[in-house]
Design a protein around this motif. Structure first.
Motif, PDB file in Angstrom:
ATOM      1  N   ARG A 275      43.520  36.300  71.756  1.00  0.00           N
ATOM      2  CA  ARG A 275      42.816  37.621  72.088  1.00  0.00           C
ATOM      3  C   ARG A 275      42.664  38.188  70.572  1.00  0.00           C
ATOM      4  NH1 ARG A 275      47.070  36.856  74.684  1.00  0.00           N
ATOM      5  NH2 ARG A 275      48.505  38.208  73.538  1.00  0.00           N
ATOM      6  N   ILE A 276      41.308  38.944  70.411  1.00  0.00           N
ATOM      7  CA  ILE A 276      41.042  39.614  69.153  1.00  0.00           C
ATOM      8  C   ILE A 276      41.055  41.149  69.729  1.00  0.00           C
ATOM      9  CG2 ILE A 276      39.543  40.388  67.436  1.00  0.00           C
ATOM     10  CD1 ILE A 276      38.819  37.142  67.710  1.00  0.00           C
ATOM     11  N   GLU A 277      41.934  41.977  69.285  1.00  0.00           N
ATOM     12  CA  GLU A 277      41.920  43.199  70.027  1.00  0.00           C
ATOM     13  C   GLU A 277      41.212  44.421  69.463  1.00  0.00           C
ATOM     14  OE1 GLU A 277      46.267  44.396  70.394  1.00  0.00           O
ATOM     15  OE2 GLU A 277      46.208  43.361  72.225  1.00  0.00           O
ATOM     16  N   SER A 278      40.654  44.223  68.355  1.00  0.00           N
ATOM     17  CA  SER A 278      39.868  45.431  67.664  1.00  0.00           C
ATOM     18  C   SER A 278      38.699  44.630  66.898  1.00  0.00           C
ATOM     19  CB  SER A 278      40.795  46.269  67.231  1.00  0.00           C
ATOM     20  OG  SER A 278      39.912  47.522  66.674  1.00  0.00           O
ATOM     21  N   ALA A 279      37.714  44.041  67.388  1.00  0.00           N
ATOM     22  CA  ALA A 279      36.587  43.396  66.808  1.00  0.00           C
ATOM     23  C   ALA A 279      35.731  44.501  66.333  1.00  0.00           C
ATOM     24  CB  ALA A 279      36.265  42.221  67.208  1.00  0.00           C
ATOM     25  N   THR A 280      35.889  45.268  65.161  1.00  0.00           N
ATOM     26  CA  THR A 280      34.966  46.438  65.249  1.00  0.00           C
ATOM     27  C   THR A 280      33.702  46.407  64.348  1.00  0.00           C
ATOM     28  OG1 THR A 280      36.388  47.248  63.267  1.00  0.00           O
ATOM     29  CG2 THR A 280      36.688  48.028  65.539  1.00  0.00           C
ATOM     30  N   THR A 281      33.677  45.058  63.413  1.00  0.00           N
ATOM     31  CA  THR A 281      32.556  44.776  62.450  1.00  0.00           C
ATOM     32  C   THR A 281      31.974  43.608  63.024  1.00  0.00           C
ATOM     33  OG1 THR A 281      34.254  45.333  60.668  1.00  0.00           O
ATOM     34  CG2 THR A 281      31.954  44.039  60.280  1.00  0.00           C
ATOM     35  N   PRO A 282      30.614  43.928  63.391  1.00  0.00           N
ATOM     36  CA  PRO A 282      29.819  42.882  64.080  1.00  0.00           C
ATOM     37  C   PRO A 282      29.849  41.580  63.364  1.00  0.00           C
ATOM     38  CG  PRO A 282      28.967  44.940  64.483  1.00  0.00           C
ATOM     39  CD  PRO A 282      29.671  45.089  63.484  1.00  0.00           C
ATOM     40  N   ALA A 308      40.364  33.395  76.426  1.00  0.00           N
ATOM     41  CA  ALA A 308      39.840  33.801  75.236  1.00  0.00           C
ATOM     42  C   ALA A 308      39.239  35.211  75.574  1.00  0.00           C
ATOM     43  CB  ALA A 308      38.873  32.845  74.686  1.00  0.00           C
ATOM     44  N   GLN A 309      39.725  36.428  74.635  1.00  0.00           N
ATOM     45  CA  GLN A 309      39.342  37.512  74.900  1.00  0.00           C
ATOM     46  C   GLN A 309      39.088  38.214  73.548  1.00  0.00           C
ATOM     47  OE1 GLN A 309      42.315  39.554  77.303  1.00  0.00           O
ATOM     48  NE2 GLN A 309      41.232  38.974  79.206  1.00  0.00           N
ATOM     49  N   ILE A 310      37.678  38.627  73.371  1.00  0.00           N
ATOM     50  CA  ILE A 310      37.545  39.643  72.340  1.00  0.00           C
ATOM     51  C   ILE A 310      37.104  41.154  72.898  1.00  0.00           C
ATOM     52  CG2 ILE A 310      36.076  39.982  70.194  1.00  0.00           C
ATOM     53  CD1 ILE A 310      35.272  37.071  70.400  1.00  0.00           C
ATOM     54  N   PHE A 311      38.068  41.981  72.223  1.00  0.00           N
ATOM     55  CA  PHE A 311      37.621  43.413  72.772  1.00  0.00           C
ATOM     56  C   PHE A 311      36.771  44.101  71.272  1.00  0.00           C
ATOM     57  CE2 PHE A 311      40.972  42.092  75.233  1.00  0.00           C
ATOM     58  CZ  PHE A 311      40.824  42.963  76.539  1.00  0.00           C
TER      59      PHE A 311
END
Length: 394
Positions: A275-282, A308-311
């Motif tokens: 899990r990536i919980e806070s992917a804020t930069t494209p 596999a999860q990207i938030f």
């Protein structure tokens, strides 16, 4: 074989079930993180008592005798089994009680040439603990040879490495690890700030109780996590005992390669969970998973083979070159997908699985029940079924 089409979430997708499950896993992870200060207080208290010559220490010695790990806290405390020079320690010989190492200035630790197995007793006693207070790096080279590590207390990891703020962790482990009690992960690594984690596991890891992953890696902030496992991973706990569990709190890349089997037997115990919980930069976050060994979660409900999860924004790639077997159906009460992928923002998902391996005669890859791909931008893959509008491969 069909090539999957563009996939966008629809009304038939049930976000409540997914978010509830994610919430439960996140709550369990946060609880483990909250437990760390209490465990650290116990270690500091134990260390003070062992180092003290007071009557109080002598009076309680029988109570804490089982917890008498070898303490390495240079430059002041360097036990006979260890050397220390220029930030580097080498520990050899009899470490049967376990090793509790602390830095800085220590930033590189090698364990080798053991004369017996590492078998600490009592709760909160790791086989090898390496703790960096504040900022710093931690490199652990653990050659356990034929002896290995076995722990039999609650919250007693086989190997635990933690950095209190920013830094990088490297763990190279050869040999076996077995943990027998709850909340006792095989290899646990944590960075409470920003940084990178690299783990190479050569050898089997078995955990026998609940909330005990085989390998766990967590970075609270931004960073990269890279795990390669070349040994079998078996978890037997009734719940929350995944094979490889990865959590990245901010932006960064996650890579997991499993070259041997992974077997979990409990509920909510994924074979590989990332899990990536806070992917804020494209453009800065990716998850890449390659499973070359079979994954079996077929006795636990709610246990994904691969998740596999990207938030936020990012890309996901999953390749399964061996069987992925799960329990029951994908719908409640089982909630067991073989492969489950999610991107809540913009990104691409690519999955290669459930195809025929390029050998003769062709060997089918069994992927449990169904595969789910949800992405705002695109989802594609080579699978043995077509993706419907709600994201399922059926």
């Amino acid at each position: 074989m069909d090539v999957a089409k563009l996939c966008v979430p629809s009304a038939t997708h049930d976000p409540v079930r997914r978010l509830n499950r994610h919430g439960r896993r996140r709550q369990a992870a946060l609880q483990r993180r909250e437990d760390q200060p209490a465990k650290q207080k116990i270690r500091l208290f134990r260390r003070a008592m062992l180092a003290s010559g007071t009557a109080l220490a002598a009076a309680i010695a029988p109570v804490y005798a089982v917890n008498a790990q070898v303490i390495l806290n240079p430059p002041g405390t360097v036990p006979a089994q260890c050397t220390f020079f220029g930030g580097v320690s080498i520990c050899e010989g009899d470490l049967s009680a376990g090793l509790d190492a602390n830095g800085p200035p220590l930033n590189e630790l090698t364990v080798r040439n053991l004369t017996s197995a590492i078998t600490p007793t009592g709760n909160n006693n790791e086989g090898i603990k390496f703790d960096i207070a504040g900022n710093g790096n931690a490199v652990l080279e653990a050659d356990l040879d034929l002896f290995g590590i076995t722990t039999d207390g609650n919250a007693s990891e086989g190997i635990m490495v933690e950095i209190g703020n920013n830094g990088n962790i490297v763990v190279n482990k050869t040999g076996s690890i077995t943990t027998k009690q709850p909340s006792s992960t095989g290899i646990e690594t944590t960075i409470l700030g920003n940084g990178g984690i690299t783990i190479v596991n050569d050898g089997p890891i078995t955990t026998e109780e609940v909330q005990s992953e085989a390998i766990e890696a967590r970075v609270s902030g931004n960073g990269n996590i890279d795990i390669t496992s070349n040994g079998p991973l078996v978890t037997q706990g009734r719940f929350n005992s995944g094979g490889i569990d990865v959590l990245l709190g901010g932006n960064g890349n996650v890579s997991v390669t499993a070259n041997d089997i992974i077997t979990t037997r409990g509920d909510l115990s994924d074979g590989i969970g990332t899990r990536i919980e806070s992917a804020t930069t494209p453009g800065t976050s990716t998850i890449t998973i390659v499973a070359n060994g079979a994954i079996n979660t077929s006795t636990g409900k709610g246990s994904k083979g691969i998740e596999a999860q990207i938030f936020g924004d990012g890309d996901i790639s999953v390749t399964a070159n061996a069987s992925v077997s799960t329990f029951g159906a994908s719908e409640p009460p089982d909630n067991s997908e073989a492969i489950n992928t999610l991107i809540t923002g913009n990104g691409n998902i690519a999955i290669t699985a459930c195809a025929f391996r390029p050998i003769r005669p062709p060997v089918p890859v069994y992927c449990g029940h169904r595969i789910r791909l949800i992405a705002a931008t695109s989802a594609s893959g080579i699978v043995d079924g077509a993706i419907n509008p709600s994201g399922w491969v059926s």
